[in-house]
Design an enzyme around this catalytic site. Structure first.
Site, PDB file in Angstrom:
ATOM      1  N   ASP A 129      -9.901  -2.157   7.398  1.00 60.36           N
ATOM      2  CA  ASP A 129     -10.336  -1.954   8.309  1.00 60.36           C
ATOM      3  C   ASP A 129     -11.139  -2.209   9.951  1.00 60.36           C
ATOM      4  O   ASP A 129     -11.751  -3.429   9.192  1.00 60.36           O
ATOM      5  CB  ASP A 129     -11.684  -0.474   8.033  1.00 60.36           C
ATOM      6  CG  ASP A 129     -10.912   0.270   6.554  1.00 60.36           C
ATOM      7  OD1 ASP A 129      -9.809   0.529   6.980  1.00 60.36           O
ATOM      8  OD2 ASP A 129     -12.048   0.625   5.696  1.00 60.36           O
ATOM      9  N   ARG A 168      -6.185   1.282  -4.391  1.00 61.92           N
ATOM     10  CA  ARG A 168      -4.969   1.275  -2.870  1.00 61.92           C
ATOM     11  C   ARG A 168      -4.973  -1.014  -2.892  1.00 61.92           C
ATOM     12  O   ARG A 168      -6.127  -1.557  -3.690  1.00 61.92           O
ATOM     13  CB  ARG A 168      -5.578   1.181  -1.225  1.00 61.92           C
ATOM     14  CG  ARG A 168      -7.125   0.319  -0.923  1.00 61.92           C
ATOM     15  CD  ARG A 168      -8.576   1.576  -1.166  1.00 61.92           C
ATOM     16  NE  ARG A 168      -8.278   3.093  -0.526  1.00 61.92           N
ATOM     17  CZ  ARG A 168      -8.587   3.447   0.497  1.00 61.92           C
ATOM     18  NH1 ARG A 168      -8.605   2.736   1.647  1.00 61.92           N
ATOM     19  NH2 ARG A 168      -8.045   4.302   0.763  1.00 61.92           N
ATOM     20  N   ARG A 196       0.945  -1.571  -0.240  1.00 57.04           N
ATOM     21  CA  ARG A 196       0.306   0.082  -0.145  1.00 57.04           C
ATOM     22  C   ARG A 196       1.099   1.625  -0.201  1.00 57.04           C
ATOM     23  O   ARG A 196       2.043   1.561   0.698  1.00 57.04           O
ATOM     24  CB  ARG A 196      -0.705   0.208   1.555  1.00 57.04           C
ATOM     25  CG  ARG A 196      -1.788   1.173   1.533  1.00 57.04           C
ATOM     26  CD  ARG A 196      -3.218   0.380   1.636  1.00 57.04           C
ATOM     27  NE  ARG A 196      -4.022   2.028   2.280  1.00 57.04           N
ATOM     28  CZ  ARG A 196      -4.891   2.620   2.846  1.00 57.04           C
ATOM     29  NH1 ARG A 196      -5.376   1.038   3.864  1.00 57.04           N
ATOM     30  NH2 ARG A 196      -5.919   3.823   2.729  1.00 57.04           N
ATOM     31  N   ASP A 204      -6.753  -2.388   1.829  1.00 56.99           N
ATOM     32  CA  ASP A 204      -7.258  -2.231   2.880  1.00 56.99           C
ATOM     33  C   ASP A 204      -7.726  -2.595   3.652  1.00 56.99           C
ATOM     34  O   ASP A 204      -8.439  -3.519   3.483  1.00 56.99           O
ATOM     35  CB  ASP A 204      -8.359  -0.716   2.648  1.00 56.99           C
ATOM     36  CG  ASP A 204      -9.002  -0.150   2.679  1.00 56.99           C
ATOM     37  OD1 ASP A 204      -8.480   0.676   4.023  1.00 56.99           O
ATOM     38  OD2 ASP A 204     -10.164   0.132   3.040  1.00 56.99           O
TER      39      ASP A 204
END
Ligand code: PH2
Ligand code: MG
Ligand code: MG
Length: 163
Positions: free
Chosen positions: A96, A91, A82, A94
């Protein structure tokens, strides 16, 4: 003590499946994956001029506290390639944090539950597959209930496992 957490994974650059696979295989031993959703191909949300994403969610167990978990995931994102882009932009990977037990936390660098779950079909569709009755402690609704309020036509089953 062990904590139950749900993560959202997304990729729209490079070999998207390989990026997801690398992320999941790098989670242990710090985070032990328990359940993985299918992989969905999803229309970009927030900034539309970018490639379509692959998204999935993972339920796991960790001994890490929320901030240490965040730091671990950020480091893993960098190791998968990234680079800083821009908010809602493309990206390689990711990662999260969606939920961490039933914690409600608001700090400058970390908000749990993730603040945009209720608006994001790309999170709610895979999450409803593995945890329809999970209760969103900040919004006060189940995942199934939240999913019924969003448009899901841009979310297509891509493959049922990352294997
Ligand atoms: N992530 C974003 C912004 N927009 N759209 C989709 N479909 N999937 C994502 O994972 C995604 C997004 C920023 O985190
Ligand atoms: Mg994100
Ligand atoms: Mg992120």
């Amino acid at each position: 003590m062990s904590h139950t957490t749900y993560l959202s994974l997304g990729s729209n650059l490079g070999d998207r499946i390989a990026n997801l696979r690398k992320a999941i295989s790098s989670l242990p031993p710090k985070l032990l994956p328990l359940v993985q959703s299918s992989v969905y191909e999803t229309e970009p949300w927030g900034y539309s001029e970018q490639p379509v994403f692959l998204n999935m969610v993972v339920k796991g167990e960790t001994e890490l506290g929320p901030h240490n978990l965040l730091a671990f995931l950020k480091q893993l994102e960098v190791s998968i390639g990234r680079r800083e882009t821009f908010r809602f932009g493309p990206r390689f990977i990711d990662l999260d944090i969606l939920f961490y037990d039933d914690l409600v936390l608001e700090t400058p660098d970390l908000v749990i539950p993730h603040p945009r779950i209720a608006e994001r079909a790309f999170v709610l569709v895979p999450l409803a597959e593995i945890a329809p009755d999970l209760y969103h402690p900040a919004v006060g609704k189940s995942i199934q209930g939240l999913k019924s309020n969003v448009e899901t036509s841009g979310i297509k089953l891509f493959q049922s496992t990352i294997a």
